[in-house]
Motif scaffolding. Structure first.
Motif, PDB file in Angstrom:
ATOM      1  N   SER A  95     -21.350 -34.377  51.959  1.00 50.25           N
ATOM      2  CA  SER A  95     -21.898 -34.157  53.304  1.00 50.25           C
ATOM      3  C   SER A  95     -21.622 -32.719  53.733  1.00 50.25           C
ATOM      4  O   SER A  95     -20.598 -32.137  53.371  1.00 50.25           O
ATOM      5  CB  SER A  95     -21.299 -35.139  54.313  1.00 50.25           C
ATOM      6  OG  SER A  95     -19.889 -34.984  54.386  1.00 50.25           O
ATOM      7  N   TYR A  96     -22.554 -32.198  54.502  1.00 51.84           N
ATOM      8  CA  TYR A  96     -22.440 -30.826  54.990  1.00 51.84           C
ATOM      9  C   TYR A  96     -21.491 -30.771  56.181  1.00 51.84           C
ATOM     10  O   TYR A  96     -21.583 -31.585  57.103  1.00 51.84           O
ATOM     11  CB  TYR A  96     -23.831 -30.315  55.378  1.00 51.84           C
ATOM     12  CG  TYR A  96     -23.831 -29.079  56.238  1.00 51.84           C
ATOM     13  CD1 TYR A  96     -23.602 -27.829  55.689  1.00 51.84           C
ATOM     14  CD2 TYR A  96     -24.077 -29.171  57.617  1.00 51.84           C
ATOM     15  CE1 TYR A  96     -23.609 -26.679  56.481  1.00 51.84           C
ATOM     16  CE2 TYR A  96     -24.087 -28.037  58.406  1.00 51.84           C
ATOM     17  CZ  TYR A  96     -23.853 -26.797  57.846  1.00 51.84           C
ATOM     18  OH  TYR A  96     -23.868 -25.679  58.637  1.00 51.84           O
ATOM     19  N   GLU A  97     -20.562 -29.810  56.168  1.00 52.78           N
ATOM     20  CA  GLU A  97     -19.605 -29.646  57.264  1.00 52.78           C
ATOM     21  C   GLU A  97     -20.043 -28.507  58.196  1.00 52.78           C
ATOM     22  O   GLU A  97     -20.256 -28.697  59.373  1.00 52.78           O
ATOM     23  CB  GLU A  97     -18.203 -29.355  56.711  1.00 52.78           C
ATOM     24  CG  GLU A  97     -17.555 -30.542  56.036  1.00 52.78           C
ATOM     25  CD  GLU A  97     -17.198 -31.637  57.041  1.00 52.78           C
ATOM     26  OE1 GLU A  97     -16.512 -31.327  58.042  1.00 52.78           O
ATOM     27  OE2 GLU A  97     -17.618 -32.784  56.828  1.00 52.78           O
ATOM     28  N   HIS A  98     -20.132 -27.314  57.667  1.00 50.93           N
ATOM     29  CA  HIS A  98     -20.568 -26.172  58.452  1.00 50.93           C
ATOM     30  C   HIS A  98     -20.945 -25.030  57.507  1.00 50.93           C
ATOM     31  O   HIS A  98     -20.725 -25.135  56.297  1.00 50.93           O
ATOM     32  CB  HIS A  98     -19.490 -25.706  59.450  1.00 50.93           C
ATOM     33  CG  HIS A  98     -18.216 -25.266  58.807  1.00 50.93           C
ATOM     34  ND1 HIS A  98     -17.189 -26.143  58.505  1.00 50.93           N
ATOM     35  CD2 HIS A  98     -17.789 -24.045  58.393  1.00 50.93           C
ATOM     36  CE1 HIS A  98     -16.193 -25.478  57.941  1.00 50.93           C
ATOM     37  NE2 HIS A  98     -16.536 -24.206  57.859  1.00 50.93           N
ATOM     38  N   LEU A  99     -21.502 -23.964  58.084  1.00 43.52           N
ATOM     39  CA  LEU A  99     -21.945 -22.827  57.294  1.00 43.52           C
ATOM     40  C   LEU A  99     -21.263 -21.560  57.804  1.00 43.52           C
ATOM     41  O   LEU A  99     -21.175 -21.333  59.004  1.00 43.52           O
ATOM     42  CB  LEU A  99     -23.464 -22.694  57.364  1.00 43.52           C
ATOM     43  CG  LEU A  99     -24.140 -21.710  56.403  1.00 43.52           C
ATOM     44  CD1 LEU A  99     -25.543 -22.189  56.074  1.00 43.52           C
ATOM     45  CD2 LEU A  99     -24.213 -20.311  56.998  1.00 43.52           C
ATOM     46  N   ARG A 100     -20.801 -20.744  56.885  1.00 41.62           N
ATOM     47  CA  ARG A 100     -20.160 -19.469  57.228  1.00 41.62           C
ATOM     48  C   ARG A 100     -20.965 -18.307  56.663  1.00 41.62           C
ATOM     49  O   ARG A 100     -21.406 -18.360  55.524  1.00 41.62           O
ATOM     50  CB  ARG A 100     -18.722 -19.405  56.676  1.00 41.62           C
ATOM     51  CG  ARG A 100     -17.765 -20.356  57.350  1.00 41.62           C
ATOM     52  CD  ARG A 100     -16.321 -20.060  56.970  1.00 41.62           C
ATOM     53  NE  ARG A 100     -16.069 -20.284  55.555  1.00 41.62           N
ATOM     54  CZ  ARG A 100     -15.708 -19.337  54.687  1.00 41.62           C
ATOM     55  NH1 ARG A 100     -15.596 -18.079  55.094  1.00 41.62           N
ATOM     56  NH2 ARG A 100     -15.464 -19.626  53.425  1.00 41.62           N
ATOM     57  N   ASP A 101     -21.137 -17.295  57.475  1.00 42.99           N
ATOM     58  CA  ASP A 101     -21.789 -16.069  57.030  1.00 42.99           C
ATOM     59  C   ASP A 101     -20.689 -15.053  56.745  1.00 42.99           C
ATOM     60  O   ASP A 101     -19.973 -14.637  57.654  1.00 42.99           O
ATOM     61  CB  ASP A 101     -22.722 -15.553  58.128  1.00 42.99           C
ATOM     62  CG  ASP A 101     -23.413 -14.247  57.749  1.00 42.99           C
ATOM     63  OD1 ASP A 101     -23.205 -13.764  56.619  1.00 42.99           O
ATOM     64  OD2 ASP A 101     -24.153 -13.713  58.602  1.00 42.99           O
ATOM     65  N   LEU A 102     -20.558 -14.649  55.496  1.00 42.37           N
ATOM     66  CA  LEU A 102     -19.513 -13.706  55.122  1.00 42.37           C
ATOM     67  C   LEU A 102     -19.872 -12.272  55.464  1.00 42.37           C
ATOM     68  O   LEU A 102     -19.039 -11.374  55.326  1.00 42.37           O
ATOM     69  CB  LEU A 102     -19.226 -13.827  53.620  1.00 42.37           C
ATOM     70  CG  LEU A 102     -18.785 -15.224  53.138  1.00 42.37           C
ATOM     71  CD1 LEU A 102     -18.513 -15.192  51.640  1.00 42.37           C
ATOM     72  CD2 LEU A 102     -17.554 -15.697  53.899  1.00 42.37           C
ATOM     73  N   GLY A 103     -21.111 -12.049  55.912  1.00 44.53           N
ATOM     74  CA  GLY A 103     -21.516 -10.719  56.329  1.00 44.53           C
ATOM     75  C   GLY A 103     -22.163  -9.926  55.209  1.00 44.53           C
ATOM     76  O   GLY A 103     -22.123 -10.301  54.041  1.00 44.53           O
ATOM     77  N   PRO A 104     -22.773  -8.794  55.563  1.00 44.04           N
ATOM     78  CA  PRO A 104     -23.445  -7.966  54.552  1.00 44.04           C
ATOM     79  C   PRO A 104     -22.431  -7.275  53.646  1.00 44.04           C
ATOM     80  O   PRO A 104     -21.265  -7.116  53.997  1.00 44.04           O
ATOM     81  CB  PRO A 104     -24.205  -6.942  55.409  1.00 44.04           C
ATOM     82  CG  PRO A 104     -23.401  -6.856  56.672  1.00 44.04           C
ATOM     83  CD  PRO A 104     -22.858  -8.231  56.915  1.00 44.04           C
ATOM     84  N   GLY A 105     -22.885  -6.861  52.498  1.00 49.46           N
ATOM     85  CA  GLY A 105     -22.005  -6.177  51.554  1.00 49.46           C
ATOM     86  C   GLY A 105     -21.499  -7.138  50.488  1.00 49.46           C
ATOM     87  O   GLY A 105     -20.824  -8.123  50.797  1.00 49.46           O
ATOM     88  N   LYS A 106     -21.838  -6.852  49.236  1.00 52.68           N
ATOM     89  CA  LYS A 106     -21.461  -7.773  48.156  1.00 52.68           C
ATOM     90  C   LYS A 106     -19.949  -7.914  47.994  1.00 52.68           C
ATOM     91  O   LYS A 106     -19.474  -8.910  47.436  1.00 52.68           O
ATOM     92  CB  LYS A 106     -22.086  -7.301  46.838  1.00 52.68           C
ATOM     93  CG  LYS A 106     -23.601  -7.468  46.800  1.00 52.68           C
ATOM     94  CD  LYS A 106     -24.169  -7.138  45.432  1.00 52.68           C
ATOM     95  CE  LYS A 106     -25.670  -7.372  45.392  1.00 52.68           C
ATOM     96  NZ  LYS A 106     -26.262  -7.066  44.060  1.00 52.68           N
ATOM     97  N   ASP A 107     -19.207  -6.920  48.453  1.00 54.88           N
ATOM     98  CA  ASP A 107     -17.757  -7.013  48.339  1.00 54.88           C
ATOM     99  C   ASP A 107     -17.190  -8.142  49.196  1.00 54.88           C
ATOM    100  O   ASP A 107     -16.072  -8.603  48.983  1.00 54.88           O
ATOM    101  CB  ASP A 107     -17.109  -5.691  48.745  1.00 54.88           C
ATOM    102  CG  ASP A 107     -17.516  -5.244  50.143  1.00 54.88           C
ATOM    103  OD1 ASP A 107     -18.713  -5.380  50.482  1.00 54.88           O
ATOM    104  OD2 ASP A 107     -16.642  -4.779  50.893  1.00 54.88           O
TER     105      ASP A 107
END
Length: 273
Positions: free
Chosen positions: A27-39
């Protein structure tokens, strides 16, 4: 990337080939955006191959929790369309944030270039305040958009920076309007001083009358005993004030009435000392 991740799932990469890891029922809990930049990006914990920015946190009834990419998450919850829609929604939100961040940089430059120290009341009202009001309207719209994204996507907090900048613009408008009042008062005082130095009188049936551009007035009358008296009235006053003394000639009455008018205008702050 989507096709690549789909292929990795089909080939059983990473935990997709681990018999101890459930392949469905997540089941899906939540989504996080780690931000731009592959690092900043991380490896999907399910296929263990794809670098992901948008992290779908998935939980299994057994207690396992994994951070997966869009396609892996869709297969784990057995609803690929929902996972893709969720991922696309966050991507669009991230694009809006980036667009607003760029716009905010430009808006800060605009604010710094607006000259609030001008000595012209016309420039202050037509150029400075008009530009600031236009900027406030644009920034206020972006604040509303950012607040909506913040409600829909709890991880977005950039609306705080936009709100702070809106407060800066509103403060600049308040200062500009105060400055405009000062400049207008100064201009009016200068105009009054010129008019009082060279008053233009109008003859009346009983004497003469002088009215300033701002509706302050002085009127000189000849009384029944042949002496001259006068009255003055500042703009906005309900009733005129009569002079206490009478004079033998009109010029003396005129000079006295003008002197009182100037005194009252100075007291009201409308004429320089």
């Amino acid at each position: 990337m989507i096709e690549g991740e789909q292929e990795l799932v089909a080939r059983g990469c990473g935990k997709w080939s681990d018999p101890d890891v459930p392949k469905g029922g997540w089941s899906y809990e939540h989504l996080r955006d780690l931000g731009p930049g592959k690092d900043r990006h991380k490896i999907c914990e399910m296929c263990e191959a794809i670098h992901i920015r948008f992290v779908h946190v998935m939980r299994h009834p057994t207690g396992l929790e994994l951070e997966a990419g869009c396609i892996c998450a869709g297969h784990m919850e057995n609803n690929l369309a929902v996972a893709r829609a969720r991922d696309d929604d966050r991507k669009r939100a991230a694009e809006r944030v980036t667009s607003r961040e760029k716009a905010l940089v430009k808006a800060r430059i605009q604010l710094s270039e607006i000259d609030g120290g001008t000595e012209s009341h016309d420039d202050m009202s037509l150029l400075v305040i008009t530009k600031l009001e236009r900027l406030r309207k644009v920034v206020a719209r972006r604040v509303r958009e950012a607040e909506k994204d913040a409600r829909d996507h709890y991880y977005i907090v950039e609306h705080i920076e936009h709100s702070d900048f809106l407060a800066e613009v509103e403060l600049a408008i308040s200062r500009a309007k105060d400055r405009l009042k000062t400049l207008l008062a100064r201009a009016r005082a200068g105009q009054l001083a010129l008019e009082l130095e060279r008053p233009v009188w109008w003859e009346t049936s009983k004497g003469r009358r002088f009215t300033t551009s701002y509706n302050d007035r002085v009127q000189i009358f000849r009384q029944g005993d042949g002496k001259w008296s006068g009255l003055y009235q500042l703009a906005g006053d309900t009733d005129p004030t009569w002079a206490k003394r009478r004079y033998h000639d009109m010029e003396a009455a005129t000079d006295a009435a003008l002197a009182v008018l100037k005194q009252k205008l100075r007291k009201a702050g409308r004429l320089p000392e």
